[in-house]
Design a protein around this motif. Structure first.
Motif, mmCIF file in Angstrom:
data_model
loop_
_atom_site.group_PDB
_atom_site.id
_atom_site.type_symbol
_atom_site.label_atom_id
_atom_site.label_comp_id
_atom_site.label_asym_id
_atom_site.label_seq_id
_atom_site.Cartn_x
_atom_site.Cartn_y
_atom_site.Cartn_z
ATOM 1 N N ASN A 3 0.827 -1.212 0.000
ATOM 2 C CA ASN A 3 0.000 0.000 0.000
ATOM 3 C C ASN A 3 0.858 1.257 0.000
ATOM 4 O OD1 ASN A 3 -2.482 1.441 0.099
ATOM 5 N ND2 ASN A 3 -2.215 1.751 2.302
ATOM 6 N N ILE A 4 2.175 1.118 -0.054
ATOM 7 C CA ILE A 4 3.060 2.284 -0.014
ATOM 8 C C ILE A 4 3.304 2.786 -1.433
ATOM 9 C CG2 ILE A 4 5.341 3.131 0.613
ATOM 10 C CD1 ILE A 4 5.341 1.028 2.853
ATOM 11 N N PHE A 26 7.692 17.780 -1.695
ATOM 12 C CA PHE A 26 8.669 16.905 -2.320
ATOM 13 C C PHE A 26 8.400 16.931 -3.820
ATOM 14 C CE2 PHE A 26 10.121 12.461 -3.357
ATOM 15 C CZ PHE A 26 11.462 12.664 -3.072
ATOM 16 N N ARG A 27 9.430 16.812 -4.623
ATOM 17 C CA ARG A 27 9.254 16.984 -6.067
ATOM 18 C C ARG A 27 8.243 16.003 -6.657
ATOM 19 N NH1 ARG A 27 14.182 14.714 -5.205
ATOM 20 N NH2 ARG A 27 14.643 12.709 -6.213
ATOM 21 N N GLN A 28 8.148 14.803 -6.075
ATOM 22 C CA GLN A 28 7.197 13.824 -6.584
ATOM 23 C C GLN A 28 5.864 13.833 -5.844
ATOM 24 O OE1 GLN A 28 10.689 10.875 -6.380
ATOM 25 N NE2 GLN A 28 9.188 9.838 -7.672
ATOM 26 N N LYS A 29 5.795 14.624 -4.771
ATOM 27 C CA LYS A 29 4.555 14.701 -3.989
ATOM 28 C C LYS A 29 4.524 16.061 -3.309
ATOM 29 C CE LYS A 29 0.750 12.878 -2.365
ATOM 30 N NZ LYS A 29 -0.401 12.662 -3.281
ATOM 31 N N ARG A 30 3.777 16.978 -3.910
ATOM 32 C CA ARG A 30 3.759 18.347 -3.404
ATOM 33 C C ARG A 30 2.882 18.514 -2.169
ATOM 34 N NH1 ARG A 30 7.972 20.622 -5.005
ATOM 35 N NH2 ARG A 30 7.047 22.657 -4.579
ATOM 36 N N ALA A 31 1.932 17.597 -1.972
ATOM 37 C CA ALA A 31 1.020 17.715 -0.835
ATOM 38 C C ALA A 31 0.429 16.349 -0.526
ATOM 39 C CB ALA A 31 -0.095 18.708 -1.143
ATOM 40 N N VAL A 32 -0.018 16.191 0.719
ATOM 41 C CA VAL A 32 -0.790 15.020 1.132
ATOM 42 C C VAL A 32 -2.107 15.550 1.673
ATOM 43 C CG1 VAL A 32 -0.949 13.030 2.674
ATOM 44 C CG2 VAL A 32 1.265 13.658 1.669
ATOM 45 N N GLN A 217 11.177 9.310 8.052
ATOM 46 C CA GLN A 217 10.651 8.980 6.735
ATOM 47 C C GLN A 217 9.144 9.193 6.723
ATOM 48 O OE1 GLN A 217 12.673 5.389 4.617
ATOM 49 N NE2 GLN A 217 12.419 4.777 6.734
ATOM 50 N N ILE A 218 8.640 9.657 5.586
ATOM 51 C CA ILE A 218 7.199 9.672 5.333
ATOM 52 C C ILE A 218 6.885 8.546 4.358
ATOM 53 C CG2 ILE A 218 5.336 10.890 4.152
ATOM 54 C CD1 ILE A 218 6.294 13.467 5.258
ATOM 55 N N LEU A 219 5.891 7.760 4.702
ATOM 56 C CA LEU A 219 5.383 6.725 3.814
ATOM 57 C C LEU A 219 4.022 7.190 3.320
ATOM 58 C CD1 LEU A 219 6.165 3.604 6.041
ATOM 59 C CD2 LEU A 219 7.700 4.814 4.473
ATOM 60 N N VAL A 220 3.923 7.461 2.030
ATOM 61 C CA VAL A 220 2.670 7.927 1.441
ATOM 62 C C VAL A 220 1.882 6.714 0.971
ATOM 63 C CG1 VAL A 220 1.601 9.372 -0.325
ATOM 64 C CG2 VAL A 220 3.775 10.080 0.736
ATOM 65 N N ALA A 221 0.633 6.618 1.394
ATOM 66 C CA ALA A 221 -0.193 5.457 1.078
ATOM 67 C C ALA A 221 -0.844 5.587 -0.293
ATOM 68 C CB ALA A 221 -1.272 5.277 2.139
ATOM 69 N N LYS A 222 -1.016 4.456 -0.952
ATOM 70 C CA LYS A 222 -1.821 4.442 -2.167
ATOM 71 C C LYS A 222 -3.290 4.662 -1.826
ATOM 72 C CE LYS A 222 1.170 1.214 -4.699
ATOM 73 N NZ LYS A 222 1.265 -0.157 -5.263
ATOM 74 N N GLU A 223 -3.729 4.009 -0.743
ATOM 75 C CA GLU A 223 -5.105 4.139 -0.281
ATOM 76 C C GLU A 223 -5.096 4.289 1.227
ATOM 77 O OE1 GLU A 223 -7.876 4.299 -1.965
ATOM 78 O OE2 GLU A 223 -7.129 3.829 -3.981
#
Length: 293
Positions: A3-4, A26-32, A217-223
């Motif tokens: 799910n990461i 982050f360049r690949q993720k500007r916001a959560v 570390q930040i782990l960004v979830a798919k869902e």
């Protein structure tokens, strides 16, 4: 299937006379969700001649959330607020159309050795509120929803989750949750989350589908609704996220907006020093050299 979606490591950033670990943007993720900025301050040991001194600087289009683990910061702003931020309390400052604040080591600590450790977060405002009147709320640690369940300690620092609501006056659906443990155990809270979600490991480590992830570390979830992991003993994690906005957000220095013209206007206001002033403060942080945004 994992799910990461993305792993973000802290990167060093200079905020004046203090180095922090930058996680968002982050360049690949500007916001959560609505979260557009996250800095990890410290842990830093400051000697008797070292102090945090971030002078008067402006913000627009966002709410700032300051949350300390150790140390103390004196907050002053152009609304006339002057309050010491201590560990566990929440400082929530909504800039709207414009606010100016400073962040300094309190006077009584300036000649002592001290620690400073915490998080500084920016939450973007909905487009229809990005020019709202500025406001400020300080919530003491005792007034933040906290509880224990199945051996885990929870704090709902901001937003809504688990059928509970924090007293922080947020302006869009979001959550910012602290989870601590003492013994290794599984955590499954996906049913209580929504929108985009991410996990930040402050202390200890977690395991997800056979992989161990450590601190900073930040782990960004798919869902976000599939948020399930195992916390190793004596760990602390932060789960944050919420509903993403349909419009893109532009960031230049301390300014966040849906329209670059709003940022250009704010830049000119700061150059001309027409933002409101902070009572009792002098000087200001100059606008940085032009950069793309």
């Amino acid at each position: 299937m994992s799910n990461i979606q993305l792993i973000i490591e802290e990167r060093a950033a200079d905020i004046g006379n203090f180095l922090v670990g930058r996680l968002l943007p982050f360049r690949q993720k500007r916001a959560v969700g609505p979260f557009v900025f996250l800095d990890h301050m410290g842990p830093a040991h400051l000697s008797n001649y070292q102090n945090l001194d971030v002078g008067p600087h402006p913000h627009i289009g966002l709410s700032t959330l300051t949350y300390l683990f150790e140390g103390s910061i004196m907050h002053r702003d152009s609304l006339g607020n002057e309050i010491e931020i201590k560990p566990g309390a929440v400082n929530w400052m909504t800039a709207g159309k414009g606010i100016v604040h400073s962040e300094r080591t309190p006077e009584y600590l300036r000649t002592s050795e001290k620690m400073l450790h915490g998080l500084q977060i920016w939450v973007a405002l909905p487009m229809e509120l990005e020019k709202m009147e500025p406001s400020f709320v300080h919530i003491e640690e005792k007034d933040i929803p906290h509880w224990t369940e199945n051996g885990l300690s929870f704090k709902l620092i901001a937003g809504e989750a688990f059928g509970k609501k924090s007293g922080v006056p947020t302006y869009s659906p979001l959550y910012f949750i602290e989870i601590k443990n003492t013994a290794s155990q599984k955590v499954n809270i996906g049913k209580d989350l929504f929108g985009e979600g991410a996990l930040y490991v402050l202390e200890g480590s977690i395991k997800s589908e056979g992989t161990t992830f450590g601190e900073k570390q930040i782990l960004v979830a798919k869902e976000s609704t599939l948020c399930e992991f195992e916390m190793d003993e004596n760990s602390t994690v932060y789960i944050f996220g919420g509903e993403a906005f349909p419009e893109e957000r532009f960031i230049y220095w301390n300014f966040v907006a849906t329209d670059k013209a709003i940022i250009e206007e704010a830049k000119e206001r700061w150059i001309q020093q027409t933002f409101p002033e902070i009572p009792g403060e002098t000087g200001f942080v100059p606008l940085p050299a032009p950069t793309k945004f």
